[in-house]
Scaffold this motif. Structure first.
Motif, PDB file in Angstrom:
ATOM      1  N   HIS A 403       1.123  -1.699  -0.015  1.00  0.00           N
ATOM      2  CA  HIS A 403      -0.007   0.020  -0.437  1.00  0.00           C
ATOM      3  C   HIS A 403       0.562   0.732  -0.153  1.00  0.00           C
ATOM      4  O   HIS A 403       1.858   1.730   0.828  1.00  0.00           O
ATOM      5  N   CYS A 455      -4.444   4.947   1.043  1.00  0.00           N
ATOM      6  CA  CYS A 455      -3.345   4.649  -0.360  1.00  0.00           C
ATOM      7  C   CYS A 455      -4.019   5.180  -1.539  1.00  0.00           C
ATOM      8  O   CYS A 455      -5.046   5.297  -2.127  1.00  0.00           O
ATOM      9  N   HIS A 460      -7.340   0.224  -3.726  1.00  0.00           N
ATOM     10  CA  HIS A 460      -7.853   0.203  -2.024  1.00  0.00           C
ATOM     11  C   HIS A 460      -8.634   1.196  -1.846  1.00  0.00           C
ATOM     12  O   HIS A 460      -9.993   1.333  -1.069  1.00  0.00           O
ATOM     13  N   MET A 465     -10.337   2.155   1.616  1.00  0.00           N
ATOM     14  CA  MET A 465      -9.084   2.603   2.658  1.00  0.00           C
ATOM     15  C   MET A 465      -8.428   3.892   1.844  1.00  0.00           C
ATOM     16  O   MET A 465      -7.787   4.709   1.769  1.00  0.00           O
TER      17      MET A 465
END
Ligand code: C2O
Ligand code: CU
Length: 476
Positions: A403, A455, A460, A465
């Motif tokens: 990430h 991220c 993501h 995220m």
């Protein structure tokens, strides 16, 4: 000094910190440089066509930026239905100098909402393109972004609404902020390195439709340099010294680069000049990151920038080099002239405390979700800091996929821990956290506001995220 505990999150309605304040200056490179003699005209810029400044004032750069749906050409015969700023991919390169006011009159000609985010620029949060602060610009609407450029370096801009699609479709551009104290190289080359996932005719594959794309982000099947499959071959003369500004604008792909046929030094990272330039054999550039290189043509011939990509051959993953850019160097017999680049002062700030960020995934009602501290798309700030805090962010990747963590509005330095991936000097706004490992960064939280922390693998982020940190303004 004992580490200061992290304060609990504030009430569910986050306060809007004031934005009418000067840009953060605690990390400024060399204040004496500001009063230097009148700068020579900048070096010729080779790369995506620049934006023409429509404001005659020397310290204001103003232009119109329009996002629209376009048929984008990748190579002869390969086109996709995409999006472009001012009809070009990448969008216009913005050239300015540190301290200038940038005024971008943005019009949304798409058929969906969007914003423009200025990646890496420490500007007020209401100019940052954060859709939680700035109501997204609706189709047909206009919004003017106006802010002062706080530091020199290489930055970039892209939407922050449906980012995985809008960016892949072509909405991104590079921002070049110069410092009048910098020497004048023979040329500056802007290289936006990207990839794109297309079928044989050039059409984009559907978004988030495959398991690998959900797991690892959308990795393209062709590499692009400045929006083209075959980049133009540049020309230079032996003895010349150039500045190359590299930006990884891909949705997900971490790139590993080598430069053959010339010598280079890293002179800048996400946050501008380094304390000390360094040499490297390979450069790893995660999505969102930038590197500024001093390239010295010390011999004639062809200089090639290679991107080293893991590919599956049979049942083995092997690394293959793909040339992504080349320069033909004319034989002059000359030796390169060394340039004296401004450097940054080392930052001597001890951490006031630690804050954790855990990266993981879980099965949600609609499929896989990517989580930060156990939450997908948390609406409340994960951390609240105070302006001027220096915090060690402990980035803990609890699962396999890597990430690249990006924090808006601030810079940090990676804390070296002996592993090569942490030996990356310089100010960053994005850091790669490899699978099942922990990376520490020391964050200089000097810019108050509500800041996205996410991220930069855009899939993501889209799948959860995406969080927020708050930096509360210091009392006046
Ligand atoms: Cu490149 Cu949240 O941004
Ligand atoms: Cu990720």
């Amino acid at each position: 000094m004992a580490p200061r505990p992290i304060r609990p999150s504030p009430s569910p309605t986050p306060r809007r910190p004031t934005t009418q304040r000067p840009p953060p200056t605690q990390l400024a490179a060399d204040p004496s440089a500001v009063d230097a003699a009148p700068p020579p005209p900048p070096a010729p810029l080779i790369g995506p066509a620049p934006a023409a400044d429509t404001d005659p004032a020397p310290d204001v750069v103003a232009f119109d930026l329009v996002a629209s749906v376009e048929l984008v050409t990748l190579a002869d015969g390969l086109r996709y239905s995409g999006m472009a700023y001012n009809g070009q991919v990448p969008g216009p390169t913005i050239e300015a100098k540190v301290g200038d006011t940038l005024e971008v009159r943005f019009t949304n000609d798409l058929d969906e909402p969007t914003t423009v985010h200025w990646h890496g620029l420490r500007i007020p949060d209401d100019m940052d393109g954060n859709p939680r602060i700035q109501a997204p610009v609706q189709p047909g609407e206009t919004f003017t972004y106006r802010f002062t450029l706080p530091e020199a370096g290489t930055f970039w801009y892209h939407p922050h609404v449906r980012t995985n699609q809008q960016l892949e479709k072509g909405l991104y551009g590079v921002v070049v902020v110069r410092d009048p104290a910098e020497p004048r190289p023979a040329a500056e080359r802007v290289l936006a390195l990207d990839d794109i996932l297309i079928d044989e005719r050039g059409a984009l594959y559907p978004f988030l439709a495959s398991h690998p794309e959900v797991m690892h982000g959308r990795n393209g099947n062709v590499l692009l340099t400045n929006g083209k499959i075959e980049a133009d071959v540049g020309a230079a003369r032996q003895g010349d010294v150039e500045r190359w500004r590299l930006v990884n604008t891909a949705n997900a792909r971490t790139m590993t680069l080598t430069l053959d046929g010339a010598s280079f030094r890293v002179i800048g990272t996400d946050g501008g000049p380094l304390v000390e330039p360094y040499t490297a054999d390979r450069l790893q550039i995660a999505v969102g990151q930038r590197y500024d290189l001093e390239v010295r043509y010390d011999r004639p011939g062809q200089v090639v920038l290679n991107s080293h990509v893991p590919v599956l051959e049979g049942d083995q993953v092997v690394e293959r080099a793909f040339p992504v850019y080349a320069v033909d160097v004319e034989d002059t017999g000359a030796g390169p002239v060394a340039l004296d680049w401004p450097t940054a002062a080392p930052i001597d700030r001890a951490a006031d405390g630690e804050a954790e960020l855990r990266f993981n995934a879980r099965q949600g009602a609609r499929g896989l979700e990517w989580t930060l501290n156990g939450q997908a798309h948390p609406m409340e700030p994960l951390h609240t800091f105070s302006e001027g805090d220096t915090m060690t962010l402990v980035l803990i990747n609890e699962a396999g996929p890597e990430h690249p963590f990006h924090l808006h509005g601030q810079f940090f330095e990676i804390v070296p821990d002996g592993r090569p991936e942490t030996e990356q000097p310089g100010l960053k706004d994005t850091v790669l956290v490899p699978g099942l490992s922990t990376v520490r960064v020391k964050a200089y939280l000097d810019n108050p506001g509500q800041w996205m922390a996410h991220c930069h693998i855009l899939e993501h982020a889209e799948l959860g995220m995406m969080a927020e940190f708050v930096v509360e303004p210091a009392a006046e």
